[in-house]
Design a protein around this motif. Sequence first.
Motif, PDB file in Angstrom:
ATOM      1  N   GLN A  21       0.817  -1.226   0.000  1.00 44.04           N
ATOM      2  CA  GLN A  21       0.000   0.000   0.000  1.00 44.04           C
ATOM      3  C   GLN A  21       0.844   1.266   0.000  1.00 44.04           C
ATOM      4  O   GLN A  21       0.299   2.368   0.009  1.00 44.04           O
ATOM      5  CB  GLN A  21      -0.968  -0.035   1.182  1.00 44.04           C
ATOM      6  CG  GLN A  21      -2.022  -1.132   1.019  1.00 44.04           C
ATOM      7  CD  GLN A  21      -3.051  -1.106   2.128  1.00 44.04           C
ATOM      8  OE1 GLN A  21      -2.887  -1.745   3.152  1.00 44.04           O
ATOM      9  NE2 GLN A  21      -4.117  -0.346   1.923  1.00 44.04           N
ATOM     10  N   GLY A 199      -5.135  -7.874  -8.462  1.00 48.00           N
ATOM     11  CA  GLY A 199      -6.274  -6.983  -8.704  1.00 48.00           C
ATOM     12  C   GLY A 199      -7.530  -7.712  -9.161  1.00 48.00           C
ATOM     13  O   GLY A 199      -8.412  -7.106  -9.781  1.00 48.00           O
ATOM     14  N   TRP A 205      -6.037  -6.441   0.167  1.00 53.01           N
ATOM     15  CA  TRP A 205      -4.605  -6.270   0.457  1.00 53.01           C
ATOM     16  C   TRP A 205      -4.099  -7.404   1.337  1.00 53.01           C
ATOM     17  O   TRP A 205      -3.009  -7.933   1.125  1.00 53.01           O
ATOM     18  CB  TRP A 205      -4.361  -4.927   1.157  1.00 53.01           C
ATOM     19  CG  TRP A 205      -4.638  -3.750   0.276  1.00 53.01           C
ATOM     20  CD1 TRP A 205      -5.664  -2.865   0.398  1.00 53.01           C
ATOM     21  CD2 TRP A 205      -3.871  -3.319  -0.863  1.00 53.01           C
ATOM     22  NE1 TRP A 205      -5.593  -1.910  -0.601  1.00 53.01           N
ATOM     23  CE2 TRP A 205      -4.499  -2.169  -1.381  1.00 53.01           C
ATOM     24  CE3 TRP A 205      -2.723  -3.798  -1.484  1.00 53.01           C
ATOM     25  CZ2 TRP A 205      -4.019  -1.490  -2.492  1.00 53.01           C
ATOM     26  CZ3 TRP A 205      -2.235  -3.118  -2.595  1.00 53.01           C
ATOM     27  CH2 TRP A 205      -2.881  -1.979  -3.082  1.00 53.01           C
ATOM     28  N   LYS A 245     -16.222  -6.938  -6.058  1.00 59.52           N
ATOM     29  CA  LYS A 245     -15.556  -5.664  -5.759  1.00 59.52           C
ATOM     30  C   LYS A 245     -16.237  -4.967  -4.585  1.00 59.52           C
ATOM     31  O   LYS A 245     -15.583  -4.450  -3.689  1.00 59.52           O
ATOM     32  CB  LYS A 245     -15.627  -4.755  -6.987  1.00 59.52           C
ATOM     33  CG  LYS A 245     -14.271  -4.462  -7.558  1.00 59.52           C
ATOM     34  CD  LYS A 245     -14.361  -3.473  -8.689  1.00 59.52           C
ATOM     35  CE  LYS A 245     -13.226  -3.724  -9.642  1.00 59.52           C
ATOM     36  NZ  LYS A 245     -13.404  -3.166 -10.942  1.00 59.52           N
ATOM     37  N   GLN A 252     -10.113  -3.304  -1.751  1.00 61.04           N
ATOM     38  CA  GLN A 252      -9.899  -3.898  -3.073  1.00 61.04           C
ATOM     39  C   GLN A 252      -8.525  -3.519  -3.631  1.00 61.04           C
ATOM     40  O   GLN A 252      -8.155  -2.348  -3.682  1.00 61.04           O
ATOM     41  CB  GLN A 252     -11.011  -3.414  -4.026  1.00 61.04           C
ATOM     42  CG  GLN A 252     -10.798  -3.750  -5.501  1.00 61.04           C
ATOM     43  CD  GLN A 252     -10.875  -5.255  -5.802  1.00 61.04           C
ATOM     44  OE1 GLN A 252     -11.820  -5.919  -5.384  1.00 61.04           O
ATOM     45  NE2 GLN A 252      -9.889  -5.780  -6.520  1.00 61.04           N
ATOM     46  N   PRO A 254      -6.010  -2.741  -6.598  1.00 63.10           N
ATOM     47  CA  PRO A 254      -6.181  -2.322  -7.998  1.00 63.10           C
ATOM     48  C   PRO A 254      -5.416  -3.259  -8.940  1.00 63.10           C
ATOM     49  O   PRO A 254      -4.394  -3.818  -8.563  1.00 63.10           O
ATOM     50  CB  PRO A 254      -5.567  -0.920  -8.033  1.00 63.10           C
ATOM     51  CG  PRO A 254      -4.618  -0.878  -6.887  1.00 63.10           C
ATOM     52  CD  PRO A 254      -5.115  -1.852  -5.842  1.00 63.10           C
ATOM     53  N   ASN A 255      -5.923  -3.385 -10.175  1.00 60.76           N
ATOM     54  CA  ASN A 255      -5.238  -4.275 -11.143  1.00 60.76           C
ATOM     55  C   ASN A 255      -4.328  -3.440 -12.032  1.00 60.76           C
ATOM     56  O   ASN A 255      -4.508  -3.384 -13.247  1.00 60.76           O
ATOM     57  CB  ASN A 255      -6.258  -5.074 -11.972  1.00 60.76           C
ATOM     58  CG  ASN A 255      -7.217  -4.206 -12.741  1.00 60.76           C
ATOM     59  OD1 ASN A 255      -7.459  -3.068 -12.370  1.00 60.76           O
ATOM     60  ND2 ASN A 255      -7.758  -4.727 -13.830  1.00 60.76           N
ATOM     61  N   ASP A 256      -3.337  -2.783 -11.412  1.00 61.40           N
ATOM     62  CA  ASP A 256      -2.465  -1.906 -12.201  1.00 61.40           C
ATOM     63  C   ASP A 256      -1.023  -2.402 -12.187  1.00 61.40           C
ATOM     64  O   ASP A 256      -0.677  -3.335 -11.460  1.00 61.40           O
ATOM     65  CB  ASP A 256      -2.565  -0.455 -11.695  1.00 61.40           C
ATOM     66  CG  ASP A 256      -2.226  -0.338 -10.221  1.00 61.40           C
ATOM     67  OD1 ASP A 256      -1.612  -1.277  -9.668  1.00 61.40           O
ATOM     68  OD2 ASP A 256      -2.550   0.691  -9.608  1.00 61.40           O
ATOM     69  N   THR A 259       1.061  -1.869  -8.686  1.00 60.93           N
ATOM     70  CA  THR A 259       0.837  -2.874  -7.633  1.00 60.93           C
ATOM     71  C   THR A 259       1.490  -4.200  -8.027  1.00 60.93           C
ATOM     72  O   THR A 259       2.106  -4.882  -7.196  1.00 60.93           O
ATOM     73  CB  THR A 259      -0.679  -3.070  -7.379  1.00 60.93           C
ATOM     74  OG1 THR A 259      -1.283  -1.791  -7.277  1.00 60.93           O
ATOM     75  CG2 THR A 259      -0.943  -3.863  -6.126  1.00 60.93           C
TER      76      THR A 259
END
Length: 361
Positions: A21, A199, A205, A245, A252, A254-256, A259
């Motif tokens: 995070q 994600g 987390w 979600k 939640q 993120p699907n980036d 991360t």
Amino acid sequence: MYMVSLDFNNLDKNLIRAWLQEVDPQKLNYLWEKADEIRQKYVGDDIWLRGLVEISNHCVRSCAYCGISKCAPVVEKYRMSEDEILTAVKQAADYGFGTVVLQSGEDMGLTATRITEIIRSIKSKTGLAITLSLGERSVGDLEDWRKAGADRYLLRFETSDVELYKQIHPNTGRQSDRFVQLELMRQMGYEIGTGVMVGIPGQTWGSLANDIWLFRKYGMDMIGLGPYLENEGTPLAGELGKKLKNSATADQVPNDDLTTLKVLALTRILCPNINIPATTALATINPEKGRSHALQRGANVVMPNLTPHKYRTLYQIYPGKAGLHETAEFSREEIERQIISLGRTIGRGAGTSSHFKQHCH
Ligand code: SAM
């Protein structure tokens, strides 16, 4: 909420979560540098190239995220012939790759006998190391393939959150326990690879920190990581995804790419001598920098796609897959250029995971 610690010696689940995070650029730079330093110290500068051949898009599963699963909008189905597979494998050998990866949906048309014959032909004609990634198969199939000469098996557990796993892997009458299969394969002498998507709707987390923790606990030899990429028409892109979600709320993940890179760097720090690929999913979400960032933050493997062009577009597990319209020659040259520009070297030989060598031989 825990604060990150710059001492990585006592990384526990709470600190892993804090790092996941973390947003401070200076602290993140420290994380990237540490992961790269550990990669250099434990597995060196070589980057191993594995020729990926997507041998069939038939699948008996209904994974809610995947573009070739039974519940995805219809894709024309294909299964490569033995000759087609051997031609692609020969290309890997000609390019100087030490390994081929045979991947497919969970396709019972790829019978134990058929795969056994293919493994024997590859071994006798090229001697390349063979990685299989054919989903969950019976103990008998896995034993036959190992005896025929298969070296490695990739099976991501996708998420360690049991409830989330059930939602995204609905029971289609076939039992699904990927941890059991991974342990069986280790006992059979396979070099084992696993991994997760980052994600997934509903992934928190805490559960992602637990995934990373388990990579070390279970002593995996390779870890593949990519962002979850939404696939229009699949259940996870629709109502199921929304519901999951909502259940994760502010927790939640993120699907980036950022991360995913944090997961990759932390995995390298916790599991210093394993193999970690810079995945196609990362190159898809960030075409310009995805792969090079991964290689600078802990990765040491790349898997150029050698699937014949006419089948590649039919193996769209997610949309916009990187390299879809490139020739095998172009992808290889591009990847080799990138490796050299990063000051790294191309590995020659099988590129067996140092972790595997240390623990199994
Ligand atoms: N059937 C085998 C299996 O399930 O292990 C191998 C093929 S499967 C398509 C390979 C991997 O693709 C999966 O482990 C999953 O992590 C990844 N994948 C599938 N759909 C995806 C999506 N929508 N976004 C990101 N990765 C995805």
